[in-house]
Write a protein that holds these residues in place. Structure first.
Motif, PDB file in Angstrom:
ATOM      1  N   ALA A   1       0.848  -1.193   0.000  1.00 30.98           N
ATOM      2  CA  ALA A   1       0.000   0.000   0.000  1.00 30.98           C
ATOM      3  C   ALA A   1       0.885   1.246   0.000  1.00 30.98           C
ATOM      4  N   ILE A   2       0.279   2.356  -0.374  1.00 33.70           N
ATOM      5  CA  ILE A   2       0.922   3.654  -0.254  1.00 33.70           C
ATOM      6  C   ILE A   2      -0.060   4.609   0.426  1.00 33.70           C
ATOM      7  N   LYS A   3       0.479   5.696   0.934  1.00 31.66           N
ATOM      8  CA  LYS A   3      -0.338   6.702   1.602  1.00 31.66           C
ATOM      9  C   LYS A   3      -1.483   7.121   0.679  1.00 31.66           C
ATOM     10  N   GLY A   4      -2.701   7.145   1.226  1.00 30.86           N
ATOM     11  CA  GLY A   4      -3.880   7.524   0.455  1.00 30.86           C
ATOM     12  C   GLY A   4      -4.720   6.345   0.000  1.00 30.86           C
ATOM     13  N   ASP A   5      -4.147   5.137  -0.010  1.00 31.78           N
ATOM     14  CA  ASP A   5      -4.940   3.947  -0.330  1.00 31.78           C
ATOM     15  C   ASP A   5      -5.936   3.698   0.800  1.00 31.78           C
ATOM     16  N   ARG A   6      -6.913   2.827   0.550  1.00 34.82           N
ATOM     17  CA  ARG A   6      -7.907   2.485   1.567  1.00 34.82           C
ATOM     18  C   ARG A   6      -7.689   1.053   2.027  1.00 34.82           C
TER      19      ARG A   6
ATOM     20  N   ASP B   1     -13.684   0.391   6.878  1.00 33.60           N
ATOM     21  CA  ASP B   1     -12.668   0.911   5.973  1.00 33.60           C
ATOM     22  C   ASP B   1     -12.020   2.151   6.568  1.00 33.60           C
ATOM     23  N   GLY B   2     -10.819   2.423   6.083  1.00 35.14           N
ATOM     24  CA  GLY B   2     -10.095   3.591   6.540  1.00 35.14           C
ATOM     25  C   GLY B   2      -9.047   4.002   5.531  1.00 35.14           C
ATOM     26  N   GLU B   3      -8.584   5.226   5.662  1.00 37.26           N
ATOM     27  CA  GLU B   3      -7.540   5.761   4.790  1.00 37.26           C
ATOM     28  C   GLU B   3      -6.176   5.474   5.402  1.00 37.26           C
ATOM     29  N   ILE B   4      -5.279   4.958   4.590  1.00 38.59           N
ATOM     30  CA  ILE B   4      -3.907   4.743   5.041  1.00 38.59           C
ATOM     31  C   ILE B   4      -3.210   6.102   5.016  1.00 38.59           C
TER      32      ILE B   4
ATOM     33  N   GLY C   1     -13.217   8.090  12.912  1.00 35.14           N
ATOM     34  CA  GLY C   1     -12.105   9.019  12.825  1.00 35.14           C
ATOM     35  C   GLY C   1     -10.887   8.626  13.647  1.00 35.14           C
ATOM     36  N   HIS C   2     -10.973   7.498  14.350  1.00 36.56           N
ATOM     37  CA  HIS C   2      -9.870   7.007  15.184  1.00 36.56           C
ATOM     38  C   HIS C   2      -8.684   6.639  14.296  1.00 36.56           C
ATOM     39  N   VAL C   3      -7.471   6.941  14.771  1.00 37.83           N
ATOM     40  CA  VAL C   3      -6.253   6.572  14.055  1.00 37.83           C
ATOM     41  C   VAL C   3      -5.563   5.457  14.831  1.00 37.83           C
ATOM     42  N   SER C   4      -5.181   4.388  14.108  1.00 37.00           N
ATOM     43  CA  SER C   4      -4.513   3.271  14.773  1.00 37.00           C
ATOM     44  C   SER C   4      -3.450   2.663  13.878  1.00 37.00           C
ATOM     45  N   LEU C   5      -2.448   2.080  14.510  1.00 35.49           N
ATOM     46  CA  LEU C   5      -1.432   1.320  13.807  1.00 35.49           C
ATOM     47  C   LEU C   5      -2.015  -0.069  13.576  1.00 35.49           C
ATOM     48  N   THR C   6      -2.063  -0.500  12.325  1.00 35.80           N
ATOM     49  CA  THR C   6      -2.786  -1.713  11.965  1.00 35.80           C
ATOM     50  C   THR C   6      -1.888  -2.709  11.243  1.00 35.80           C
ATOM     51  N   TYR C   7      -1.947  -3.945  11.702  1.00 31.70           N
ATOM     52  CA  TYR C   7      -1.298  -5.073  11.048  1.00 31.70           C
ATOM     53  C   TYR C   7      -2.410  -5.885  10.383  1.00 31.70           C
ATOM     54  N   PRO C   8      -2.619  -5.751   9.077  1.00 34.69           N
ATOM     55  CA  PRO C   8      -3.744  -6.395   8.412  1.00 34.69           C
ATOM     56  C   PRO C   8      -3.716  -7.916   8.523  1.00 34.69           C
ATOM     57  N   GLY C   9      -4.909  -8.482   8.665  1.00 37.05           N
ATOM     58  CA  GLY C   9      -5.072  -9.931   8.715  1.00 37.05           C
ATOM     59  C   GLY C   9      -5.596 -10.464   7.393  1.00 37.05           C
ATOM     60  N   PRO C  10      -5.951 -11.753   7.347  1.00 43.43           N
ATOM     61  CA  PRO C  10      -6.401 -12.377   6.100  1.00 43.43           C
ATOM     62  C   PRO C  10      -7.749 -11.858   5.603  1.00 43.43           C
ATOM     63  N   GLU C  11      -8.521 -11.225   6.467  1.00 43.06           N
ATOM     64  CA  GLU C  11      -9.832 -10.694   6.064  1.00 43.06           C
ATOM     65  C   GLU C  11      -9.733  -9.251   5.558  1.00 43.06           C
ATOM     66  N   THR C  12      -8.514  -8.804   5.268  1.00 42.36           N
ATOM     67  CA  THR C  12      -8.246  -7.415   4.919  1.00 42.36           C
ATOM     68  C   THR C  12      -7.700  -7.304   3.500  1.00 42.36           C
ATOM     69  N   TRP C  13      -8.080  -6.246   2.800  1.00 40.41           N
ATOM     70  CA  TRP C  13      -7.504  -5.993   1.485  1.00 40.41           C
ATOM     71  C   TRP C  13      -7.325  -4.494   1.290  1.00 40.41           C
TER      72      TRP C  13
ATOM     73  N   ARG D   1      -6.650   5.917   9.412  1.00 37.58           N
ATOM     74  CA  ARG D   1      -7.730   6.733   9.975  1.00 37.58           C
ATOM     75  C   ARG D   1      -9.034   6.084   9.529  1.00 37.58           C
ATOM     76  N   TRP D   2      -9.774   5.529  10.503  1.00 35.92           N
ATOM     77  CA  TRP D   2     -11.001   4.793  10.223  1.00 35.92           C
ATOM     78  C   TRP D   2     -12.137   5.756   9.926  1.00 35.92           C
ATOM     79  N   THR D   3     -12.919   5.461   8.888  1.00 32.75           N
ATOM     80  CA  THR D   3     -13.986   6.370   8.467  1.00 32.75           C
ATOM     81  C   THR D   3     -15.183   6.359   9.409  1.00 32.75           C
ATOM     82  N   ASP D   4     -15.408   5.263  10.128  1.00 29.17           N
ATOM     83  CA  ASP D   4     -16.596   5.194  10.982  1.00 29.17           C
ATOM     84  C   ASP D   4     -16.506   6.077  12.219  1.00 29.17           C
TER      85      ASP D   4
END
Length: 68
Positions: free
Chosen positions: A3-8, A22-25, A45-57, A40-43
């Motif tokens: 991913a790059i900055k601005g992807d979802r 969903d959220g903006e990277i 506005g919380h910002v978190s450091l995320t390690y994506p799992g298998p249910e993520t794209w 930054r999660w759209t639901d």
């Protein structure tokens, strides 16, 4: 995963009836576009450091050159 900055980042719920999240990277912390991602999660506005799992794209977008 790349991913790059601005992807979802999109996360499918694990339980029946759980909504898609969903959220903006806003930053990529791994090497060469790899996780973890600062999101930054759209639901809420919380910002978190995320390690994506298998249910993520990643939803990629065409980005204008960065002025950073």
């Amino acid at each position: 995963m790349y991913a790059i900055k601005g992807d979802r980042l999109l996360v499918q719920g694990n339980r029946a009836g759980e909504p898609l999240r969903d959220g903006e990277i806003i930053a990529v912390r791994g090497d060469d576009g790899a996780p973890p991602y600062l999101v930054r999660w759209t639901d809420d506005g919380h910002v978190s450091l995320t390690y994506p799992g298998p249910e993520t794209w990643i939803q990629h977008f065409v980005h204008a050159p960065s002025m950073d």
